[in-house]
Design an enzyme around this catalytic site. Sequence first.
Site, PDB file in Angstrom:
ATOM      1  N   HIS A  36      -9.822  21.569   8.864  1.00  0.00           N
ATOM      2  CA  HIS A  36      -9.293  20.385   9.870  1.00  0.00           C
ATOM      3  C   HIS A  36      -7.839  20.669  10.380  1.00  0.00           C
ATOM      4  O   HIS A  36      -7.165  20.188  10.983  1.00  0.00           O
ATOM      5  CB  HIS A  36      -8.998  19.006   8.678  1.00  0.00           C
ATOM      6  CG  HIS A  36      -8.076  19.339   7.752  1.00  0.00           C
ATOM      7  ND1 HIS A  36      -8.308  19.227   6.589  1.00  0.00           N
ATOM      8  CD2 HIS A  36      -6.623  18.985   7.729  1.00  0.00           C
ATOM      9  CE1 HIS A  36      -7.327  19.155   5.721  1.00  0.00           C
ATOM     10  NE2 HIS A  36      -6.431  19.039   6.541  1.00  0.00           N
ATOM     11  N   ASP A  53     -14.602  22.279   4.322  1.00  0.00           N
ATOM     12  CA  ASP A  53     -13.130  22.221   4.923  1.00  0.00           C
ATOM     13  C   ASP A  53     -12.265  23.453   4.720  1.00  0.00           C
ATOM     14  O   ASP A  53     -11.278  23.363   3.935  1.00  0.00           O
ATOM     15  CB  ASP A  53     -12.623  20.944   4.066  1.00  0.00           C
ATOM     16  CG  ASP A  53     -11.133  20.679   4.783  1.00  0.00           C
ATOM     17  OD1 ASP A  53     -10.882  21.161   5.847  1.00  0.00           O
ATOM     18  OD2 ASP A  53     -10.385  19.927   4.382  1.00  0.00           O
ATOM     19  N   SER A  63       1.020  19.818   3.344  1.00  0.00           N
ATOM     20  CA  SER A  63       0.415  20.814   2.262  1.00  0.00           C
ATOM     21  C   SER A  63      -1.010  21.384   2.605  1.00  0.00           C
ATOM     22  O   SER A  63      -1.519  21.859   1.568  1.00  0.00           O
ATOM     23  CB  SER A  63       0.532  20.114   0.804  1.00  0.00           C
ATOM     24  OG  SER A  63      -0.139  18.922   0.945  1.00  0.00           O
TER      25      SER A  63
END
Length: 1102
Positions: free
Chosen positions: A189, A220, A302
């Site tokens: 993402h 991801d 993060s």
Amino acid sequence: MQRATYLVGLLPGISVRARGTTIVRTTHPRLISHLHHSNRAFLSDKPTVNPKNSHVLLPKLGPIAKRTLSNNTMEPNGHVRHKRKGSPVDTIMDRPAKLFRSRRSETINSDHSEGQYPYENTADAVVDPPVTATADTAEWQDTIERVVRNVVSIHFCQTCSFDTSAALSSEATGFVVDAEKGYILTNRHVVGSGPFWGYCIFDNHEECDVYPVYRDPVHDFGILRFDPKKIKYMPLSELQLRPDLAKVGYEIRVVGNDAGEKLSILSGVISRLDRNAPEYGEGYSDFNTNYIQAAAAASGGSSGSPVVNVEGHAVALQAGGRADGAATDYFLPLDRPKRALECIRKGQSIPRGTIQTQWLIKPFDECRRLGLTAAHEAAIRKGFPKETGLLVADIVLPEGPADKKLEEGDVLVKFNGEILTQFVRLDDILDSRVGKKVNILVQRGGQDVELELEVGDLHAITPDRFVTVAGASFHDLSYQQARLYAIPVKGVYVCEAAGSFRFDSTESGWIIESIDQKKTPNLEAFIDAMQTIPDRARVVVTYKHLTDLHTLNTSIIFIDRHWTSRMRMAIRNDETGLWDFKDLGEPLPAATPKRRKADFVKLDTVGHPAAADVIRSFVRVSCSMPLKLDGFPRTRKIGFGLVINAEQGLVVVSRAIVPYDLCDLSITIADSIIVDGKVRFLHPLANYAIIQYDPLLVDAPVKSAKLAREPIKQGASTIFFGWNQNLRVAMTPTTVTDITTVAIPSNLTAPRYRAINLDAITVDTSLSGQCASGVLVAEDGTVEALWISYLGERTAPTSKDVEYHLGLATPTLFPVVDQVQENIKPKLRILNIETNTISLSQVRIMGVSEDWITKVAEANRSRHQLFMVRKIDCAPPAGHDSQSLQEGDIILTLNGKLITRVSELDMMYDNECLDALIVRGGKEMTLKVPTIPTEDLETDRAVIFCGAALHRPHHAVRQQISKLHSEVYVSARTRGSPSYQYGLAPTNFITAVNDSPTPTLTEFLTAVNAIPDNTYFRLRVCTFDNVPWVATMKKNEHYFPTVEYVKDTSEPNGWKVRSWGEEGGVRVSGGVMDEGTAAGDDAGGGDVEGVSGEYGLNTGNP
């Protein structure tokens, strides 16, 4: 060493968690002590042991811990909720969030930034007692000092909307996994599925560009490439990927760009290895993998951080966390990233297989309810004693390899004869069998079902290209979107719903079913259909929305192939990390318009036939703007105009509908004939525009409105004739309640055109607030006033634009209308002031003599008032001269005439200088006040640079500011562009480029065209509030080319469009930022007419 304190418990609906805090004391100048959550915040000083459950250690909860637990929501019947197509959560705060950090100036759509948190009905695994790190604080310190050298802060832009992601500018984290070849591991993402550009910053603040080389279709993670030779001042090292070292109870550290900080170190303890992948709402979500759960409380920025153990190995990848403040984070296991990295190192492709089925981990008790037999359970538990559940089919996509074979609720037992309980092994088998058959055994209602399925190519159903045409972008529907809504992986998805394809007010989620009566099952068919449609054609399009596939929408759209002439294909290039663009041919020329015949409807009204006949003087006006200029908030407006000369096709319309002349006008006559129009005149103060259509194309009884020469009076009876929000006629007798001088409130955040110094009419009917267009008409059909909309301010709480509906007396029109009808372009001059009325009681105190007060009372018996200068427009470069008006001046006479009505100020239109008698400071003074020409007030040149729309400060800016810092004004910007990334905001002024002054757009273009592409430069900027600052920006011509618009009446569209090459060359083009998104097109759209049963117009927000 300070030992960690743990919270481990088996509570209803709550997973096993272990929470720990360790303080690392260090003198390293760039290390931030990871003070995660202090023990005091979560626990009181002494733990409490529950003697009845000796296996559960339950410290006494402090207030924050109690609040955290209370956020775990369940259905009233005790069952946890699952996410399928709808949101299973009540509030956004219950959802996890992806942890990249958006820019402060950017608002990310919640559909793409926040997700959903489904609580699986999964039994908590029995775990060994928590194990603290065996090393002391010094060992952790040494580990962290080694790790931070491998962690980078990633600053990136996803340049346009693509698949599940909107365009954005953000920050995240990554870490080096191959120092020799320059590979960085981060989240998918972050890398995104569409065009990406960005750079990374190392621990010693060295910077280099990064380019995507791989983004997984499902999981991801993504891999970026950088040039190791660019890092000169520190030795490069890499983190080893060790997915096998992720164990429950192990202490870990999350090292990354948390909350926008360059480096944050958060401590935590792995509490779970077998949770299902979190759902992030309607955007991208991972699936078909287990996730690791821990308590670390990471926040924005993060994403992509390494999760390391005490030995300094990366054991997981930070991906998401709870959005409600609970200290719960979700980490992606590194098995698949490790495999992908090994393939890339060897120069091999990364095969990915799929049977288009989503699986979920279900505990054994639930599997039994689904039909798992005792024999199979016993065999599985014997072979895998640590397993607590199995994989269960959750979504089987229609028309996929498993359709009509697998069913939702099937419990997976064996895959190719092998007992299978883990996602990792499932991926291994599928990825190695692309294009081949696999045999699976599932249990369905207690019965064994053996199936043979063909494994498909996951990359083939993941879009790697898109086409841009008519201001919008399209690609084939992705597996991600199909999985989210449980639909077949087919169809043309509108990833950038703008330009001609702006449907309603929804920006994304549309599937094109057909265009111009041609079916569009895939992108290739859509391209073929679009290549046959000429410019300016109006065609039928059918489409559905992903959230409502039961409804087929039908609309008529206006195809724009002149502002955005080229149809372009963008194809992902994993070798370069860029998207390559190629033209798909030139547009077909517009067809020659034909004369059409129509008639107007007859209104079924009781009485007032002459007034009702005014319907023959109305036309519907649709204005579509390819660019956002002058601070106008939309790219499309619809309303009605009044025909003032049918023989010449002249129409007067509100400037809230036609704000500037860089636009396409569509004029609909008698609800039947649609013709193109053009702008003839824009009034600088009075909120109306005059537009024109070709009357030779219209065979209809259009009637010129008869305009009253005398102003309507307060208390007069009249007939209100208007068009409501449904674009239907509303008519009623009414009375003029008030005629008062008003100034439309200014919009403080982004100045845009507003009407000032005018007399507004209000009437005694509720229809006045419902109708944005209309007239006040007398019994004999004479139009006494226009009823038009005035664009006002944007309200802070709702961010809605206020529109005022008021009357404008027709005598105000004649100074302009008479000249336009004689084919003379009006050259008005105005006083650069804004006035407000002031009562006689006030002027007496301010020094106006009794003699003048008496004259005022006699001159205007209905309004005893004078005008005071409220605001002076900003001074010209030479400044105000001694004869200029000043704020606070009271105007008595102009050219010897006493001024008590706004209409009496109209003498300024024809005079270069006015003899003014004023009162200033209690004393009468005479001045020769100069007027200013209005030809230069409208925008006649604009530049799109690095995603920002630049032009001269328009009139509204000059009205609201005291000093112009330059003539390079930022009017709008594009999401995901360098202007967004580096903070160049609307209402900024650019005063210099690399220390070269840029007083005008000419100097600005000269300066920026000398800058090589992908190179940093400096901008000196001044805010609207006179605060200077310096911005550094990197030029990006590949995705955001420099384009110039210059008003040119010899051009077919009235504007010449020039696209500037990277080396400063010029090529004439009708395209508008063809290699990126439409500038600032984030709240407007194209010309779309909806079709309903009888007749309707899908207006959105007209």
